[in-house]
Scaffold this motif. Sequence first.
Motif, short mmCIF file in Angstrom:
data_model
loop_
_atom_site.label_atom_id
_atom_site.label_comp_id
_atom_site.label_asym_id
_atom_site.label_seq_id
_atom_site.Cartn_x
_atom_site.Cartn_y
_atom_site.Cartn_z
N TYR A 29 -15.90 -2.01 -10.44
CA TYR A 29 -15.08 -2.32 -11.61
C TYR A 29 -13.87 -1.39 -11.69
O TYR A 29 -12.74 -1.85 -11.91
CB TYR A 29 -15.94 -2.19 -12.88
N GLU A 30 -14.10 -0.10 -11.50
CA GLU A 30 -13.01 0.86 -11.60
C GLU A 30 -11.97 0.65 -10.50
O GLU A 30 -10.76 0.78 -10.75
CB GLU A 30 -13.56 2.29 -11.52
N GLU A 31 -12.42 0.31 -9.29
CA GLU A 31 -11.48 0.10 -8.19
C GLU A 31 -10.62 -1.14 -8.40
O GLU A 31 -9.41 -1.11 -8.15
CB GLU A 31 -12.24 -0.01 -6.85
N VAL A 32 -11.24 -2.24 -8.85
CA VAL A 32 -10.46 -3.46 -9.10
C VAL A 32 -9.50 -3.23 -10.27
O VAL A 32 -8.34 -3.64 -10.22
CB VAL A 32 -11.38 -4.66 -9.40
N LYS A 33 -9.96 -2.54 -11.29
CA LYS A 33 -9.11 -2.24 -12.45
C LYS A 33 -7.92 -1.39 -12.03
O LYS A 33 -6.78 -1.65 -12.44
CB LYS A 33 -9.93 -1.53 -13.53
N LYS A 34 -8.17 -0.38 -11.20
CA LYS A 34 -7.10 0.49 -10.74
C LYS A 34 -6.09 -0.28 -9.90
O LYS A 34 -4.88 -0.05 -10.00
CB LYS A 34 -7.69 1.66 -9.94
N ALA A 35 -6.58 -1.22 -9.10
CA ALA A 35 -5.68 -2.03 -8.26
C ALA A 35 -4.76 -2.89 -9.12
O ALA A 35 -3.58 -3.06 -8.80
CB ALA A 35 -6.50 -2.90 -7.31
N ILE A 36 -5.30 -3.43 -10.20
CA ILE A 36 -4.48 -4.27 -11.10
C ILE A 36 -3.44 -3.41 -11.82
O ILE A 36 -2.25 -3.74 -11.85
CB ILE A 36 -5.37 -4.99 -12.13
N MET A 37 -3.87 -2.28 -12.38
CA MET A 37 -2.95 -1.42 -13.12
C MET A 37 -1.88 -0.82 -12.22
O MET A 37 -0.75 -0.60 -12.63
CB MET A 37 -3.73 -0.30 -13.82
N GLY A 38 -2.25 -0.55 -10.97
CA GLY A 38 -1.31 0.08 -10.03
C GLY A 38 -0.42 -0.89 -9.32
O GLY A 38 0.38 -0.49 -8.46
N GLY A 39 -0.49 -2.19 -9.65
CA GLY A 39 0.40 -3.17 -9.04
C GLY A 39 0.02 -3.59 -7.64
O GLY A 39 0.81 -4.18 -6.92
N ALA A 40 -1.21 -3.27 -7.21
CA ALA A 40 -1.64 -3.64 -5.87
C ALA A 40 -1.90 -5.14 -5.74
O ALA A 40 -1.90 -5.68 -4.64
CB ALA A 40 -2.91 -2.87 -5.48
N ILE A 41 -2.13 -5.81 -6.87
CA ILE A 41 -2.36 -7.25 -6.88
C ILE A 41 -1.16 -7.91 -7.55
O ILE A 41 -0.90 -7.67 -8.73
CB ILE A 41 -3.66 -7.61 -7.61
N ALA A 42 -0.44 -8.70 -6.80
CA ALA A 42 0.78 -9.32 -7.31
C ALA A 42 0.47 -10.60 -8.07
O ALA A 42 -0.54 -11.25 -7.81
CB ALA A 42 1.73 -9.62 -6.15
N PRO A 43 1.34 -10.99 -9.01
CA PRO A 43 1.14 -12.25 -9.72
C PRO A 43 1.09 -13.42 -8.74
O PRO A 43 1.90 -13.51 -7.82
CB PRO A 43 2.39 -12.34 -10.61
N GLY A 44 0.10 -14.29 -8.94
CA GLY A 44 -0.05 -15.44 -8.07
C GLY A 44 -0.87 -15.19 -6.82
O GLY A 44 -1.20 -16.11 -6.08
N GLU A 45 -1.21 -13.93 -6.57
CA GLU A 45 -2.01 -13.61 -5.38
C GLU A 45 -3.45 -14.05 -5.61
O GLU A 45 -4.06 -13.70 -6.62
CB GLU A 45 -1.97 -12.11 -5.12
N PRO A 46 -4.01 -14.84 -4.69
CA PRO A 46 -5.38 -15.33 -4.88
C PRO A 46 -6.39 -14.18 -4.82
O PRO A 46 -6.25 -13.25 -4.03
CB PRO A 46 -5.58 -16.30 -3.72
N MET A 47 -7.39 -14.26 -5.69
CA MET A 47 -8.44 -13.26 -5.72
C MET A 47 -9.78 -13.95 -5.60
O MET A 47 -10.22 -14.62 -6.54
CB MET A 47 -8.37 -12.46 -7.04
N THR A 48 -10.40 -13.82 -4.46
CA THR A 48 -11.73 -14.38 -4.28
C THR A 48 -12.75 -13.25 -4.25
O THR A 48 -12.44 -12.12 -3.86
CB THR A 48 -11.83 -15.17 -2.97
N ILE A 49 -13.94 -13.55 -4.68
CA ILE A 49 -14.99 -12.54 -4.72
C ILE A 49 -15.27 -12.00 -3.33
O ILE A 49 -15.40 -10.79 -3.13
CB ILE A 49 -16.28 -13.14 -5.34
N ARG A 50 -15.32 -12.89 -2.34
CA ARG A 50 -15.64 -12.45 -0.98
C ARG A 50 -14.55 -11.55 -0.40
O ARG A 50 -14.84 -10.56 0.27
CB ARG A 50 -15.85 -13.66 -0.08
N ALA A 51 -13.28 -11.88 -0.67
CA ALA A 51 -12.18 -11.06 -0.15
C ALA A 51 -12.20 -9.67 -0.78
O ALA A 51 -12.01 -8.66 -0.09
CB ALA A 51 -10.85 -11.75 -0.42
#
Length: 230
Positions: A29-51
Amino acid sequence: MALAAAQTQQRPAFGLAKLERETLHERAYEEVKKAIMGGAIAPGEPMTIRALAKALGTSVMPVREALRRLVAERALELLPNRSVSLPVMTAEKFDEIVRIRLALEGLMAETAAKHITPDELKRMSRLNEEMIAKLRQGSKKYLALNQEFHFQLYLAARMPQAMSIVETLWLQIGPFLHHVTTDFGQSDFLGHHEAMLKALGKRDGNKARAAIEADISEAAQTILESLRQA
């Protein structure tokens, strides 16, 4: 002898405790949250559980739970096909978030100037130096360092209730910091951080607030223009 044998059996191998299931879920949870806050995941970028599970080196269960929590916090949206995406951001919504950030993060910067320790200030300086290096390399990894720089500042304010609100706001605006990497002047970006560090070193709360407000405002203007064009 029996007691000693029992204690030996109970002692974790190599002095390490087993990684609990709850700990793994929290770390995911903390790692995914940090990635979102830090801009590592761009708008429109697909997010699958397996990836995401592959990137974290874990099973799908901790990731599924992390995404469920982030959906509940409105950082992510659940789509009809059970996948997740970043919420749609409008110019009006972003403008409202910016006005809240200016008030709250400005207050936290002003308060941090009174409470920051020499070690915390040194850490912020190191993060700024690392950001400069990443910018010169043309690496977008500086976005994560920017998030760390800001949150080190807010931690120094010693305002846990305000921090929880700031995290919620950054979960919403973090992905849109990608617009800043191409359009926002690097000299302005780094200049605001340098002004912040100088103000903190002098324990000048007013100048610390002014520096963070300028940093937020100018970056936000770039993002707002991109959202309006879209």
